[in-house]
Design a protein around this motif. Structure first.
Motif, PDB file in Angstrom:
ATOM      1  N   ASP C 308       0.813  -1.183  -0.026  1.00 16.94           N
ATOM      2  CA  ASP C 308       0.078   0.047  -0.049  1.00 16.94           C
ATOM      3  C   ASP C 308       0.781   1.357   0.076  1.00 16.94           C
ATOM      4  O   ASP C 308       0.323   2.372   0.270  1.00 16.94           O
ATOM      5  N   ASN C 309       2.029   1.178  -0.278  1.00 19.40           N
ATOM      6  CA  ASN C 309       3.051   2.275  -0.339  1.00 19.40           C
ATOM      7  C   ASN C 309       4.410   2.011  -0.851  1.00 19.40           C
ATOM      8  O   ASN C 309       5.466   1.982  -0.183  1.00 19.40           O
ATOM      9  N   PRO C 310       4.491   1.696  -2.066  1.00 17.49           N
ATOM     10  CA  PRO C 310       5.674   1.389  -2.839  1.00 17.49           C
ATOM     11  C   PRO C 310       6.559   2.459  -3.084  1.00 17.49           C
ATOM     12  O   PRO C 310       6.143   3.644  -3.182  1.00 17.49           O
ATOM     13  N   THR C 311       7.701   2.314  -3.023  1.00 16.55           N
ATOM     14  CA  THR C 311       8.900   3.268  -3.504  1.00 16.55           C
ATOM     15  C   THR C 311       8.936   3.395  -4.974  1.00 16.55           C
ATOM     16  O   THR C 311       8.760   2.377  -5.606  1.00 16.55           O
ATOM     17  N   PHE C 312       9.343   4.570  -5.460  1.00 13.85           N
ATOM     18  CA  PHE C 312       9.553   4.937  -6.861  1.00 13.85           C
ATOM     19  C   PHE C 312      10.507   5.949  -7.057  1.00 13.85           C
ATOM     20  O   PHE C 312      10.642   6.863  -6.255  1.00 13.85           O
ATOM     21  N   GLY C 313      11.267   5.842  -8.065  1.00 11.95           N
ATOM     22  CA  GLY C 313      12.223   7.034  -8.424  1.00 11.95           C
ATOM     23  C   GLY C 313      11.840   7.899  -9.472  1.00 11.95           C
ATOM     24  O   GLY C 313      10.791   7.854 -10.142  1.00 11.95           O
ATOM     25  N   PRO C 314      12.679   8.853  -9.942  1.00 11.82           N
ATOM     26  CA  PRO C 314      12.667   9.801 -11.019  1.00 11.82           C
ATOM     27  C   PRO C 314      12.447   9.017 -12.154  1.00 11.82           C
ATOM     28  O   PRO C 314      13.103   8.097 -12.647  1.00 11.82           O
ATOM     29  N   ASN C 315      11.268   9.130 -12.965  1.00 10.04           N
ATOM     30  CA  ASN C 315      10.835   8.701 -14.025  1.00 10.04           C
ATOM     31  C   ASN C 315      10.624   7.152 -13.930  1.00 10.04           C
ATOM     32  O   ASN C 315      10.785   6.500 -14.914  1.00 10.04           O
ATOM     33  N   GLU C 316      10.416   6.684 -12.972  1.00  8.15           N
ATOM     34  CA  GLU C 316       9.702   5.321 -12.855  1.00  8.15           C
ATOM     35  C   GLU C 316       8.189   5.373 -12.223  1.00  8.15           C
ATOM     36  O   GLU C 316       7.861   6.276 -11.556  1.00  8.15           O
ATOM     37  N   THR C 317       7.573   4.401 -12.500  1.00 10.47           N
ATOM     38  CA  THR C 317       6.106   4.358 -12.384  1.00 10.47           C
ATOM     39  C   THR C 317       5.793   3.113 -11.363  1.00 10.47           C
ATOM     40  O   THR C 317       6.419   1.882 -11.365  1.00 10.47           O
ATOM     41  N   VAL C 318       4.981   3.387 -10.464  1.00 11.78           N
ATOM     42  CA  VAL C 318       4.357   2.342  -9.709  1.00 11.78           C
ATOM     43  C   VAL C 318       2.820   2.487  -9.937  1.00 11.78           C
ATOM     44  O   VAL C 318       2.256   3.607 -10.144  1.00 11.78           O
ATOM     45  N   THR C 319       2.078   1.277 -10.043  1.00 10.67           N
ATOM     46  CA  THR C 319       0.722   1.299 -10.376  1.00 10.67           C
ATOM     47  C   THR C 319      -0.045   0.808  -9.272  1.00 10.67           C
ATOM     48  O   THR C 319       0.144  -0.468  -8.752  1.00 10.67           O
ATOM     49  N   ALA C 320      -1.140   1.375  -8.788  1.00  8.51           N
ATOM     50  CA  ALA C 320      -2.143   0.837  -7.834  1.00  8.51           C
ATOM     51  C   ALA C 320      -3.344   0.507  -8.763  1.00  8.51           C
ATOM     52  O   ALA C 320      -3.763   1.396  -9.634  1.00  8.51           O
ATOM     53  N   ARG C 321      -3.889  -0.835  -8.561  1.00  8.17           N
ATOM     54  CA  ARG C 321      -4.941  -1.245  -9.314  1.00  8.17           C
ATOM     55  C   ARG C 321      -5.781  -2.073  -8.549  1.00  8.17           C
ATOM     56  O   ARG C 321      -5.212  -2.944  -7.840  1.00  8.17           O
ATOM     57  N   PHE C 322      -7.194  -2.002  -8.307  1.00  5.65           N
ATOM     58  CA  PHE C 322      -8.026  -2.405  -7.585  1.00  5.65           C
ATOM     59  C   PHE C 322      -9.275  -2.250  -7.816  1.00  5.65           C
ATOM     60  O   PHE C 322      -9.586  -1.258  -8.609  1.00  5.65           O
ATOM     61  N   VAL C 323     -10.151  -3.136  -7.314  1.00  5.84           N
ATOM     62  CA  VAL C 323     -11.737  -2.926  -7.634  1.00  5.84           C
ATOM     63  C   VAL C 323     -12.100  -2.307  -6.257  1.00  5.84           C
ATOM     64  O   VAL C 323     -11.854  -2.905  -5.089  1.00  5.84           O
ATOM     65  N   GLU C 324     -12.869  -1.162  -6.452  1.00  2.88           N
ATOM     66  CA  GLU C 324     -12.964  -0.282  -5.211  1.00  2.88           C
ATOM     67  C   GLU C 324     -14.155  -0.927  -4.288  1.00  2.88           C
ATOM     68  O   GLU C 324     -15.209  -1.286  -4.891  1.00  2.88           O
ATOM     69  N   ASP C 325     -13.920  -0.834  -3.159  1.00  2.88           N
ATOM     70  CA  ASP C 325     -14.784  -1.488  -2.257  1.00  2.88           C
ATOM     71  C   ASP C 325     -14.937  -0.670  -0.857  1.00  2.88           C
ATOM     72  O   ASP C 325     -15.381  -1.346   0.148  1.00  2.88           O
ATOM     73  N   ASN C 326     -14.454   0.113  -0.815  1.00  8.98           N
ATOM     74  CA  ASN C 326     -14.348   0.976   0.341  1.00  8.98           C
ATOM     75  C   ASN C 326     -14.843   2.465   0.402  1.00  8.98           C
ATOM     76  O   ASN C 326     -13.989   3.308  -0.017  1.00  8.98           O
ATOM     77  N   PRO C 327     -16.099   2.791   0.462  1.00  7.78           N
ATOM     78  CA  PRO C 327     -16.503   4.177   0.446  1.00  7.78           C
ATOM     79  C   PRO C 327     -16.022   4.974   1.329  1.00  7.78           C
ATOM     80  O   PRO C 327     -15.771   4.742   2.611  1.00  7.78           O
ATOM     81  N   GLY C 328     -15.818   6.450   1.047  1.00  5.61           N
ATOM     82  CA  GLY C 328     -15.450   7.542   1.865  1.00  5.61           C
ATOM     83  C   GLY C 328     -14.322   8.303   1.241  1.00  5.61           C
ATOM     84  O   GLY C 328     -14.142   8.269   0.270  1.00  5.61           O
ATOM     85  N   ARG C 329     -13.771   9.482   2.149  1.00  2.67           N
ATOM     86  CA  ARG C 329     -12.813  10.379   1.869  1.00  2.67           C
ATOM     87  C   ARG C 329     -11.679   9.808   2.344  1.00  2.67           C
ATOM     88  O   ARG C 329     -11.496   9.710   3.549  1.00  2.67           O
ATOM     89  N   TRP C 330     -10.606   9.728   1.461  1.00  6.90           N
ATOM     90  CA  TRP C 330      -9.495   9.023   1.950  1.00  6.90           C
ATOM     91  C   TRP C 330      -8.282  10.247   1.415  1.00  6.90           C
ATOM     92  O   TRP C 330      -8.139  10.734   0.431  1.00  6.90           O
ATOM     93  N   LEU C 331      -7.069  10.061   2.203  1.00  7.38           N
ATOM     94  CA  LEU C 331      -6.203  10.901   1.938  1.00  7.38           C
ATOM     95  C   LEU C 331      -5.021   9.984   0.761  1.00  7.38           C
ATOM     96  O   LEU C 331      -4.931   8.637   1.252  1.00  7.38           O
TER      97      LEU C 331
END
Lengths: 351, 351, 351
Positions: C308-331
């Motif tokens: 839930d919190n991966p490292t990435f560097g300059p011009n590197e990509t990390v991708t979060a992909r999920f099916v949404e199941d958690n309603p609310g306002r999140w940081l």
């Protein structure tokens, strides 16, 4: 502040990462920020005595390789050498002269020799030799501290391979074993086992009482272990990403380097031909984090995802491996902007 | 510059990462660089009022565990405590005394208590308790802000587990929910669900209005979730890599720590026996990036590649797991040279 | 030191990473630390002449897509624009006004236009347009340097896709090809092939003679390539993590940004609905390393591990992909404390 030029050392230090180098040497903490503190660090290292458990009465019991493996021997001597960071004198990427010409400094490097420390195999260079083996082999490294000027113990500490504490090559105060304290003029034979989980590319480096300073000076090299019988790629390159800061070199500014060289035109020129199986290992060797990018190329990470610019840290390896299909002249570089603009870039030419 | 000693605070700050700490507290940005600004930051935090949506009228509707799971309850209190960074007084790696003796400071830590906040289970220490669960369980954490001196709200924000916004434990200005603002003396019960994608080791930490400063002070701990019925390793260790800088401690210099301690001899001594299943989680808990290296050992990353020194960032976990086969005394350390030389190292002893 | 406020530029620089920006421009190294050196850097860039091999006599030989693929055309113009870093004027996370109001500066951005550079498709913004394609397609990017004020060449250099040296978009001194030097008013058509190993999300950015400064100013965007016929998620977001430091903006302090904006309330507000397939790409675009955390959510890394919190560097990509199941306002935020407290945070609202 105010001026945009390199007019002051202080301003450049801030921008190019040339700040003071913190070293703990035999428990003495020295902040190296100039020639005087550099001498102080070396003097502190020269005062570190041999720990009780590190007597060199080494009765070598040969560790036998696994069935099918061999004892692969290397002869390596550590010594200081004057090396140039920018022997090409030009930054070919930006087509301009590099201030300072060749920018020579006193490096500390591992040099491969012929059996019995008879002769040098190659000129002094950074990194030390690439040690290669297959799973089941034992790397037998006859190491000699050949330096007479710095009067301090150094070692060889490997990553990736298996070793008992005697062959860890680490100074550890009163817990130090023989391989962790090789004084000037002394020799020691390390035996490192290449187990199935040794497959990969790894660094080795000094881990003696003054290891941070001496590693920054250039005491590092690579180990590449493959499965037994695995095909060797057509091209194998190892690129160490590291900084050579003013406290270490005595030069006016920091250089962001691959293999002790800075700027395309001085850094290693990688070459290959279309159709070849190419492998490039990038290994961190300073206190910074880096990425490794080759223009025009992509490869798989260990999980199988496609990447072209992975992050790596100090003494961590990332490997690009691909079948070459894209002829031309390409830049390779760390993608940290403050690194690539201070020398951490080079050419990869595909014919 | 010029001197190589620790003669000036400024020079050490530069080398050991002890620079000012930037905090945004209730929208007020404070650069903490000494005792006065530390007090100012705490005063700003004490002025943050309870957001409208964060009333503590908590009617707990128990979240039911999945079939086979349990509601696993913990009682945890946050409080300040005087802790020593170098209780061993020596850097055993380099065999020298650490200047400053025990180097005590006022930490802020999570303490596990018996049900009903009746008694402390252990002495005050950093990190807080390791919360353990299996998939399907609900972690029920009864939390009390037990501090009376700093007069500010704190929380518990978990990684890895699933929670609704009420149990996020984050101050979010006017969007704050009850669990995001626990004032001194108040209690709140968090309910965190361990779903199949919670498997792993995760941090929890303060996410209240003064979260950066309080997390740096020590308000963090770990959560380990395993598949239902999974075998628990013979040894499980969690090592938080973080800095304790002068703005936070009031001490002369920064310490690079594992679990609030610096230097082998004070940092946690890991132990195991040959044949045991060993698991070590390294988690970042400052603004730096780190690597985690154990001498003499290698393990698989999640993709199956062999590693011995992976990179990790703030609140990211890397896990070393292996069957122990290599007896001896080994160093573990972050391989960022400026970190390992400022305390981020320890012993791992295999009997 | 001493004061905890933002009273001095120096103290804030130290804490928020607003130090001088090192640029190598046509071989001239300029440390940008204020308006004067910024002008000096731009003047140096304006003096860089067209390399011999970079003549724009471009006879476009259309590169044909693979069977089933298409030539997908974009029209993109680079130009400067006044943009606001904090148009929302408030830090909604901490519920306070951001000093400086909207904090406007002169950015340099890629703008998507209709065919023939007829009209702007959208207002000026950072990043440039997301270029999307499937494996087998050829991305045909008609690029124009539309800026008249800075009088310097710029380019588009892509990651992830395959291109011959002509379409690398990199200034390389005397080795520069046509696509590596697009002077003000000039146009060039890049052709980038989406091969099977192009699958993923990648950055593109300026790689002309003043690339570091101009990339920091905002010349970057994203490319997303999917397998042929792959389902497009319901929501796709790209977040560039980068700093806007005083040398670049002329403002009093550094801002840690997502997509050119700082602080929740100004950074992109991500939205989704329960049940939707959500994909968020976080890409580094400065000299720092970052992590990417979304509260209340976890996802798989490429190896299948839960994070839930991966490292990435300059011009590197990390991708979060999920099916949404958690309603609310999140940081969502970078978990480097000194970044999240200086603006690198935003809202994700699930209805």
């Amino acid at each position: 502040m105010g001026s945009g030029s390199l007019s002051t050392r202080r301003s450049f230090f801030g921008a190019a990462g040339g700040a003071a180098l913190l070293c703990t040497i035999g428990g003495e903490t020295v902040t190296i920020d100039g020639p005087r503190s550099l001498r102080k660090a070396d003097a502190a290292a020269a005062r570190v005595g041999r720990p009780r458990g590190a007597a060199l009465s080494q009765a070598i019991l040969p560790i036998q390789p696994a069935p099918g493996g061999v004892r692969k021997e290397y002869w390596i001597q550590a010594e200081t050498a004057r090396l140039a960071i920018t022997p090409g004198r030009r930054d070919e990427w930006h087509d301009k002269a590099v201030p300072g010409g060749r920018n020579e400094f006193t490096a500390y490097v591992y040099r491969e020799m012929t059996p019995g420390f008879a002769e040098y195999r190659f000129g002094a260079a950074m990194p030390g030799p690439m040690l290669t083996a297959e799973v089941g082999d034992v790397l037998v490294v006859h190491f000699r501290n050949g330096d007479t000027k710095l009067r301090q113990a150094v070692t060889m500490h490997p990553h990736g391979v298996k070793y008992n504490p005697e062959y860890d090559g680490s100074y550890m105060g009163e817990f130090t074993r023989a391989g962790g304290f090789i004084a000037p003029g002394e020799s020691f034979t390390y035996q490192w086992e290449c187990t199935p989980d040794s497959v990969g590319a790894w660094p080795y480096h000094d881990h003696g009482p003054n290891h941070t300073l001496n590693t920054f000076r250039g005491l590092f090299g690579s180990i590449v272990v493959r499965p037994r019988g695995a095909k060797w790629p057509d091209r194998v390159y190892t690129l160490f990403a590291h900084t050579l800061p003013p406290p270490v070199t005595g030069l006016e500014r920091a250089f962001q380097c691959f293999n002790g060289r800075a700027y395309a035109g001085s850094t290693p020129m990688l070459v290959s031909r279309v159709g070849e199986d190419v492998e490039v290992h990038a290994i961190g060797m300073d206190s910074n984090f880096h990425t490794f990018h080759i223009h025009g190329h992509r490869w798989r990470d260990p999980a199988g995802a496609f990447i072209d610019n992975p992050t790596f840290g100090p003494n961590e390896t990332v490997t690009a491996r691909f079948v070459e299909d894209n002829p031309g002249r390409w830049l390779y570089h760390c993608h940290v902007f403050s690194h690539q603009d201070a020398g951490m870039a080079g050419w990869y030419v595909v014919e």
